[in-house]
Design an enzyme around this catalytic site. Structure first.
Site, short mmCIF file in Angstrom:
data_model
loop_
_atom_site.label_atom_id
_atom_site.label_comp_id
_atom_site.label_asym_id
_atom_site.label_seq_id
_atom_site.Cartn_x
_atom_site.Cartn_y
_atom_site.Cartn_z
N LYS A 147 -15.25 -9.97 8.56
CA LYS A 147 -14.15 -10.75 7.98
C LYS A 147 -14.85 -12.07 7.61
O LYS A 147 -14.12 -12.61 6.67
CB LYS A 147 -13.12 -10.87 9.23
CG LYS A 147 -12.07 -9.81 9.24
CD LYS A 147 -11.34 -9.55 7.99
CE LYS A 147 -10.16 -8.20 8.46
NZ LYS A 147 -9.68 -7.92 7.06
N SER A 176 -7.27 1.65 -2.13
CA SER A 176 -5.88 0.77 -2.33
C SER A 176 -6.56 -0.55 -2.85
O SER A 176 -7.61 -1.11 -2.42
CB SER A 176 -5.39 0.56 -0.93
OG SER A 176 -4.51 -0.58 -1.36
N CYS A 200 -8.06 -2.21 4.29
CA CYS A 200 -7.94 -3.38 5.38
C CYS A 200 -9.26 -3.79 6.13
O CYS A 200 -9.50 -5.14 6.31
CB CYS A 200 -7.05 -2.94 6.29
SG CYS A 200 -5.66 -2.41 6.14
N GLU A 252 1.00 -1.22 0.16
CA GLU A 252 0.13 -0.07 0.16
C GLU A 252 1.08 1.37 0.04
O GLU A 252 0.60 2.35 -0.55
CB GLU A 252 -0.95 0.03 1.31
CG GLU A 252 -2.21 1.05 1.02
CD GLU A 252 -3.17 0.69 2.15
OE1 GLU A 252 -3.61 -0.57 2.18
OE2 GLU A 252 -3.36 1.46 2.97
N GLU A 275 -15.89 -11.29 4.38
CA GLU A 275 -14.94 -11.02 3.17
C GLU A 275 -14.15 -12.58 3.02
O GLU A 275 -14.00 -12.76 1.57
CB GLU A 275 -13.87 -10.39 3.92
CG GLU A 275 -12.71 -9.84 3.38
CD GLU A 275 -11.43 -9.36 3.96
OE1 GLU A 275 -11.05 -7.91 3.70
OE2 GLU A 275 -10.98 -9.88 4.78
N CYS A 285 -9.94 -1.98 14.88
CA CYS A 285 -10.24 -3.27 15.08
C CYS A 285 -10.48 -3.66 16.52
O CYS A 285 -11.13 -4.60 16.95
CB CYS A 285 -9.18 -4.22 14.54
SG CYS A 285 -8.91 -3.68 12.89
N GLU A 316 2.00 1.79 -3.56
CA GLU A 316 0.90 2.13 -4.02
C GLU A 316 0.56 3.77 -3.94
O GLU A 316 0.38 4.27 -4.92
CB GLU A 316 -0.21 1.43 -3.95
CG GLU A 316 -1.61 1.76 -4.69
CD GLU A 316 -2.65 0.89 -4.17
OE1 GLU A 316 -2.78 0.35 -3.47
OE2 GLU A 316 -3.76 0.92 -4.87
N GLU A 332 -13.89 -13.88 -5.37
CA GLU A 332 -12.66 -13.60 -5.98
C GLU A 332 -11.36 -13.96 -5.19
O GLU A 332 -10.13 -14.07 -5.77
CB GLU A 332 -12.44 -12.09 -6.24
CG GLU A 332 -12.35 -11.09 -5.01
CD GLU A 332 -13.63 -10.78 -4.77
OE1 GLU A 332 -14.87 -11.32 -5.00
OE2 GLU A 332 -13.82 -9.70 -4.10
#
Lengths: 572, 153
Positions: free
Chosen positions: A357, A318, A298, A278, A360, A503, A281, A365
């Protein structure tokens, strides 16, 4: 100052103090049920009623301010009888099958019934059963256990700005539900799980996946790996009743080995990797006039919100996968190759402070080997606590062990990911040194620390001042998005975390998280950072080796293939 | 009146929500606000679908499911109960052969309960669409239903 008497004790408190607050200040305990620190007072449950001399009827102490000369009784027979009756009435419309409930022994209603001495209920149970919502991978809703306290409605509306859950209907037919009584899956719900964290009973909980983990742990044909997120180590102590604050990594690793995991790895490793990817990037976008501000990726709750509600900001996010998904992708490719194992036989478990999560990990993908999910199962901090209890782990006695390699050496920067502002601080530690080509004098970025809703900092990069912003809780994210959508955002980099505190305040963290607990967990996070040998992600020798041996360099072709992703607008 | 015409009567602010919903409910013989209409209204006043649904589910005069041409709402609060509203209810149920919450097969009548409609002094009371009927007896209820059936009302 206001003077009054509560239960024959002289009480002095500032004007505007409620009876409940004043009483607690003087160690007089008034039981509550709907009341929750940091949320609005809605006086829904009436459990906290008290008697005030000269006042008609009983008054809710949570919402009544003290007045000079008030004489208050918090435990008169009239009060106790009212409280008991209210609790019995709530129980009469509740699925009180306590031993078959995830909240057994941690349920606030059960605790209240015990406190008030309800040995049997005078009222017959009149519950009309409603269907459960088990249609998404993150959260389970059981309306039969709901006591309509309204905490979830408040946290969803005022903290997250979502309004997914609302009060539907009226009187004793009132239900808490999404619009049209849809399943959460069909709504804007981001699966952040804040509703589950504040629920006093078992009406909203995470989807429990511990059975799946046990099954694989006992399957000799499976190589079972576990990764553990930075925010779990600062809260699991509370969950297992060991001690507040930090559990040493050594004890945690050892306890996980006792559960039967073949290898115990640290998500902090892929947090370091995230910073490399990141950070690169960000530098690339700054130097080539790319889309800015760059926003972090994230947090799966935030990604859900962006895909559902802010499709126009997706190019700002990102392309890095989250640390959890980077770990899964490496485990099923690089690691499988390294140990010479078929990815079909590798089972990856994540321990996360987060319910989103779970969602996720199920995204289509995320199948780096082309067929298996990169992360097979996600369990929350609470579920890990459950597994430790099932296994009878004694944290006092357990020995210390190191994380396994190759994903075991991590930095203080990675540990920061657990706290709001942490990703920004970690990124700045690395980006500053790469761009300015000189060591950072003070690696602590105070401006991005703490519980302020939106934080800002300015950093010199290549002679240019750049502005960064950090937000936590989705209501604050919305505020920042207005400028980004309008193209007037003054920032170069924005960190967004869905949960208040980041978190460490995630929806999968121990029940009843409030700001005081958030502050304690953040403090522990900074202790972890301070204790590390390496404090900057690019100094991590394992990360350097991974690039040398396999990925070549940050944002390389292979890195893009394994560690980056794309986003798509989702219409509801 | 179509939805856009109704909305254009009001500023796009949540405080006009209930007026809009009542207008939409009245605009159709089926006396309801469809899911699509609800979503359009929510977007128009700038609140979430869940908030509009919450408001709609609170008020008995509003419905998210199709109802009959005449929506009969019998008051279920205490003064009406003490004046035997259950007899009123039974008469209607017998006459129309439907239960509470149901609509007659010819889509003419729906039968519902409502919270207090402010006619306690003349209980038992009921409402048919926007018309209120009080001091109800068996005969009175039958004749009211007959008037609606025959198109006199």
């Amino acid at each position: 100052m206001i003077h009054c008497r509560i239960n024959n004790i002289d009480v002095v408190a500032e004007e505007g103090t409620t009876i409940l607050e004043a009483a607690r200040k003087f160690n007089i305990n008034i039981p509550t049920l709907c009341h929750y620190p940091d949320l609005h007072i809605n006086s829904d449950c009436r459990i906290c009623v008290v008697e005030i001399d000269g006042w008609r009827g009983l008054k809710t102490s949570c919402s009544t301010p003290i007045k000079d000369g008030m004489v208050i009784k918090t435990n008169s027979p009239k009060v106790l009888n009212a409280r008991k009756t209210i609790t019995e009435l709530i129980l009469s419309n509740h699925d009180a099958n306590c031993t078959a409930c995830v909240r057994n022994m941690s349920c606030e209603l059960q605790g209240l019934a015990k406190l008030l001495g309800i040995d049997e209920n005078r009222f017959e149970n009149v519950l009309e059963r409603r269907p459960l919502d088990l249609l998404n991978p993150s959260l389970a809703r059981n309306p039969n256990r709901c006591i309509k306290c309204g905490r979830c409605v408040d946290v969803c509306a005022s903290v997250q700005g979502m309004h997914v859950l609302e009060r539907m209907g009226r009187g004793h037919n009132m239900d808490i539900a999404p619009a049209f009584f849809q399943p959460l899956d069909d709504t804007f719900c981001t699966f952040c799980g804040q509703c589950a964290n504040v629920c006093p009973v078992g009406a909203i909980t995470e989807r429990d996946n511990t059975d799946q983990v046990w099954t694989k742990l006992h399957d000799p044909t499976k190589h079972v790996l576990v990764q553990i997120a930075p925010a779990v180590r600062v809260s699991i102590g509370e969950e297992v009743g060991y001690k507040k604050g930090l559990i040493s990594n050594g004890k945690l690793v050892s306890a996980m080995k006792h559960l039967g995991f073949n290898h115990v790895y640290d998500t902090n490793f892929t947090a370091d990797l995230t910073i490399m990817e990141e950070g690169t990037e960000l530098i690339h976008r700054i130097q080539t006039g790319g889309v800015l501000p760059l926003m972090t990726s994230c947090c799966p709750g935030w990604i859900n919100m962006a895909e559902q509600e802010y499709p126009e900001v997706l190019p700002h996010i990102s392309s890095c996968k989250s640390p959890q998904q980077m770990f899964g992708a490496l485990a099923k490719t690089y690691y499988a190759d390294k140990i010479g194992m078929d990815p079909d036989d590798i089972f990856v478990v994540s321990v996360m402070p987060c319910t989103a999560k779970k969602y996720e990990a199920t995204r289509e993908e995320f199948k780096a080997d082309g067929r298996n999910s990169d992360v097979d199962v996600v369990i929350t901090t609470r579920e890990l606590g459950k597994m430790f209890r099932q296994m009878g782990i004694d944290f006092d006695k357990i020995e210390e062990q190191d994380f396994d390699n190759p994903f075991g050496i991590t930095t203080g920067a990675a540990a920061l990911f657990g706290a709001t502002g942490g990703v920004t601080e970690a990124a700045l530690r690395t980006v500053y040194e790469i761009v300015n080509n000189k060591p950072l004098e003070d690696i602590v970025f105070k401006d991005v620390r703490g519980l302020k809703g939106i934080k800002e900092a300015t950093v010199e990069l290549g002679g240019q001042p750049i502005k960064v912003a950090v937000s936590h809780s989705l209501a604050n994210a919305r505020e920042l998005m207005e400028d980004v959508v309008a193209g007037t955002s003054p920032y170069t980099f924005i960190e967004i975390m869905a949960c208040p505190g980041g978190c460490i305040g995630g929806g999968g963290q121990p029940y009843g998280t409030d700001n005081k607990m958030r502050e304690e967990r953040i403090e522990s996070t900074y202790i972890v950072d301070g204790n590390m040998v390496y404090r900057k992600s690019h100094d991590n020798p394992s990360i350097q080796a991974l690039y040398k041996e396999y990925l070549e360099k940050p944002n390389s072709h292979l890195a893009h293939e394994l560690l980056h992703t794309t986003y798509a607008a989702r219409n509801l | 009146m179509d939805l856009q015409t109704i909305l254009s009567k009001y500023p796009p602010q949540p405080q006009y929500l209930i007026e809009m919903l009542i207008d939409v409910d009245d605009a159709t013989e089926q006396h309801y606000v469809s899911e699509d209409e609800l979503r359009t209204i929510a977007a128009y006043v700038g609140v979430r679908d869940s908030q509009v649904y919450s408001v709609m589910s609170f008020y008995t005069m509003l419905s998210t499911t199709p109802r009959g041409k005449y929506v009969i709402q019998v008051c279920k609060d205490v003064p009406c109960y003490l004046n035997d509203d259950f007899n009123v209810l039974k008469t209607i149920q017998d006459e129309l052969a439907i239960g509470i919450g149901d609509t007659t097969p010819d889509q003419l009548f729906s039968l519902e309960l409502t919270a207090c409609i402010g006619c306690c002094d003349e209980a038992p009371a009921m409402r048919v669409n926007h018309e209120t009927y009080t001091n109800l007896s068996d005969e009175k209820v039958r004749s009211i239903l007959e008037s609606y059936r025959s198109g006199l009302l």
